[in-house]
Design a protein around this motif. Structure first.
Motif, mmCIF file in Angstrom:
data_model
loop_
_atom_site.group_PDB
_atom_site.id
_atom_site.type_symbol
_atom_site.label_atom_id
_atom_site.label_comp_id
_atom_site.label_asym_id
_atom_site.label_seq_id
_atom_site.Cartn_x
_atom_site.Cartn_y
_atom_site.Cartn_z
ATOM 1 N N GLY A 140 2.705 31.263 10.674
ATOM 2 C CA GLY A 140 3.693 31.252 11.736
ATOM 3 C C GLY A 140 5.102 31.206 11.183
ATOM 4 O O GLY A 140 5.318 30.936 9.997
ATOM 5 N N GLY A 141 6.069 31.457 12.048
ATOM 6 C CA GLY A 141 7.473 31.434 11.633
ATOM 7 C C GLY A 141 8.175 30.119 11.924
ATOM 8 O O GLY A 141 9.257 29.868 11.400
ATOM 9 N N TYR A 142 7.605 29.312 12.816
ATOM 10 C CA TYR A 142 8.135 27.988 13.146
ATOM 11 C C TYR A 142 9.601 28.048 13.576
ATOM 12 O O TYR A 142 9.904 28.652 14.594
ATOM 13 C CB TYR A 142 7.868 27.013 12.003
ATOM 14 N N ASN A 143 10.523 27.480 12.831
ATOM 15 C CA ASN A 143 11.921 27.425 13.272
ATOM 16 C C ASN A 143 12.704 28.704 13.000
ATOM 17 O O ASN A 143 13.918 28.747 13.238
ATOM 18 C CB ASN A 143 12.640 26.251 12.606
ATOM 19 N N LEU A 144 12.032 29.720 12.529
ATOM 20 C CA LEU A 144 12.672 31.019 12.313
ATOM 21 C C LEU A 144 12.722 31.815 13.616
ATOM 22 O O LEU A 144 11.838 31.666 14.474
ATOM 23 C CB LEU A 144 11.892 31.833 11.281
ATOM 24 N N PRO A 145 13.674 32.732 13.770
ATOM 25 C CA PRO A 145 13.625 33.666 14.895
ATOM 26 C C PRO A 145 12.406 34.594 14.819
ATOM 27 O O PRO A 145 11.916 35.052 15.852
ATOM 28 C CB PRO A 145 14.937 34.455 14.759
ATOM 29 N N ALA A 146 11.922 34.874 13.611
ATOM 30 C CA ALA A 146 10.732 35.716 13.436
ATOM 31 C C ALA A 146 9.485 34.960 13.862
ATOM 32 O O ALA A 146 9.359 33.755 13.622
ATOM 33 C CB ALA A 146 10.613 36.147 11.980
ATOM 34 N N LYS A 147 8.538 35.663 14.468
ATOM 35 C CA LYS A 147 7.296 35.030 14.915
ATOM 36 C C LYS A 147 6.417 34.629 13.742
ATOM 37 O O LYS A 147 5.753 33.596 13.778
ATOM 38 C CB LYS A 147 6.525 35.983 15.824
ATOM 39 N N TYR A 148 6.375 35.486 12.722
ATOM 40 C CA TYR A 148 5.476 35.272 11.597
ATOM 41 C C TYR A 148 6.228 35.406 10.275
ATOM 42 O O TYR A 148 7.281 36.050 10.203
ATOM 43 C CB TYR A 148 4.338 36.308 11.599
ATOM 44 N N VAL A 149 5.636 34.824 9.254
ATOM 45 C CA VAL A 149 6.051 35.072 7.876
ATOM 46 C C VAL A 149 4.840 35.628 7.131
ATOM 47 O O VAL A 149 3.752 35.037 7.172
ATOM 48 C CB VAL A 149 6.532 33.783 7.174
ATOM 49 N N ILE A 150 5.026 36.760 6.480
ATOM 50 C CA ILE A 150 3.988 37.339 5.620
ATOM 51 C C ILE A 150 4.380 37.024 4.186
ATOM 52 O O ILE A 150 5.433 37.452 3.714
ATOM 53 C CB ILE A 150 3.850 38.847 5.839
ATOM 54 N N HIS A 151 3.560 36.239 3.518
ATOM 55 C CA HIS A 151 3.839 35.813 2.143
ATOM 56 C C HIS A 151 3.127 36.755 1.176
ATOM 57 O O HIS A 151 1.905 36.933 1.267
ATOM 58 C CB HIS A 151 3.336 34.383 1.918
ATOM 59 N N THR A 152 3.872 37.351 0.281
ATOM 60 C CA THR A 152 3.268 38.213 -0.729
ATOM 61 C C THR A 152 3.814 37.831 -2.102
ATOM 62 O O THR A 152 4.962 37.402 -2.218
ATOM 63 C CB THR A 152 3.511 39.702 -0.419
ATOM 64 N N VAL A 153 2.966 37.980 -3.109
ATOM 65 C CA VAL A 153 3.318 37.531 -4.455
ATOM 66 C C VAL A 153 3.555 38.739 -5.351
ATOM 67 O O VAL A 153 2.625 39.496 -5.653
ATOM 68 C CB VAL A 153 2.211 36.631 -5.046
ATOM 69 N N GLY A 154 4.793 38.929 -5.743
ATOM 70 C CA GLY A 154 5.146 40.057 -6.593
ATOM 71 C C GLY A 154 4.755 39.837 -8.040
ATOM 72 O O GLY A 154 4.566 38.700 -8.483
ATOM 73 N N PRO A 155 4.643 40.923 -8.794
ATOM 74 C CA PRO A 155 4.264 40.819 -10.213
ATOM 75 C C PRO A 155 5.385 40.272 -11.074
ATOM 76 O O PRO A 155 6.564 40.525 -10.824
ATOM 77 C CB PRO A 155 3.958 42.274 -10.579
ATOM 78 N N GLN A 156 4.996 39.525 -12.095
ATOM 79 C CA GLN A 156 5.950 39.026 -13.079
ATOM 80 C C GLN A 156 5.899 39.832 -14.368
ATOM 81 O O GLN A 156 6.698 39.593 -15.278
ATOM 82 C CB GLN A 156 5.660 37.555 -13.390
ATOM 83 N N ASP A 157 4.955 40.774 -14.448
ATOM 84 C CA ASP A 157 4.753 41.540 -15.679
ATOM 85 C C ASP A 157 5.194 42.995 -15.548
ATOM 86 O O ASP A 157 4.880 43.825 -16.393
ATOM 87 C CB ASP A 157 3.275 41.491 -16.084
#
Length: 263
Positions: A140-157
């Protein structure tokens, strides 16, 4: 504030709230509505000087990795946008967080999103068991104006494949939850050190493929906007240059031998 509630009940409450009631939680200038974000079609008309920004030979070689369906180009101009500013202010269905694999509050965009969303975002993240590089998980987005947060993990290599997967899996989350608008930061280009220009190619190319796929399924009409959020001047310049290749607002395209500049 509702910090006395658990994240599950608060998530349900907010997602079931009307748009009018959601907006009452913010000051008028604390959210940016989707209709005020100019589509690339309008942006390109208002900034004619952008045509002077020419791609490099390296850009042209990278662009050869995609073949555009030119019949779709005109309508897709309405589906993408460049926005320079604070991603946490956007009133969209989902903003994307450039997260770490533990889904713990970090720095940069990740820290800004957690601060704006409030502590329940971390509470929900704690239930997800982390997130592998290239994958995506939604909260969920909670206190954000956005409804959702999509969490993605970018590469470090520097893995191009994994960065592409970040965008693909974020779009997959979007589809699964029937979302119509999404905003991306410049994933992996901060402390993870992914080259800014190559990252933009990957983001734009993946978005173009996603939209073309949905046109063939007659679903693109319901898609409102894919927003590329830029903050650093270098990223603004890169996106203003490269988006002209992937979403051309003219009859010719760079695969037809348009002039380029040496880098």
């Amino acid at each position: 504030m509702t910090t006395n509630l658990n994240w599950e009940s608060e998530k349900v409450r907010l997602l079931n709230m009307s748009l009018e009631d959601r907006r009452k939680r913010f000051e008028k200038n604390d959210y940016i509505t989707l209709d005020t974000i100019q589509s690339w079609r309008i942006y390109s008309i208002k900034h004619k000087n952008l045509e002077a920004k020419k791609p490099t030979l390296d850009d042209l070689n990278e662009f050869k990795k995609i073949t555009l369906n030119q019949a779709l180009s005109k309508q897709l101009l309405e589906k993408v946008a460049i926005y320079t500013g604070d991603i946490t202010k956007l009133e969209v269905d989902a903003i994307v967080n450039a997260a770490n694999s533990l889904l713990k509050k970090g720095g940069g965009v990740d820290g800004a999103i957690h601060r704006a969303a409030g502590p329940m975002l971390q509470q929900e993240c704690n239930t997800l068991g982390g997130c592998p590089t290239g994958q995506a998980k939604i909260t969920g987005g909670y206190n954000l104006p956005a409804k959702y947060v999509i969490h993605t993990v970018g590469p470090q290599d520097g893995s191009e494949t994994k960065l592409q997967e970040c965008y693909e899996n974020s779009f997959a989350c979007m589809e699964k939850h029937d979302l119509k608008s999404i905003a991306f930061p410049c994933i992996s280009t901060g402390i993870y050190g992914f080259p800014n220009r190559l990252a933009a190619h990957i983001a734009l190319r993946t978005a173009r493929k996603f939209l073309e796929k949905h046109e063939h399924k007659r679903e693109v009409e319901r898609m409102e906007k894919i927003i590329f959020c830029t903050f650093m001047p270098i990223d603004v310049d890169i996106y203003e240059t490269l988006i002209q290749m992937y979403f051309p607002s003219h009859e010719w395209n760079y695969n037809d031998g348009a002039s380029v500049t040496e880098q």
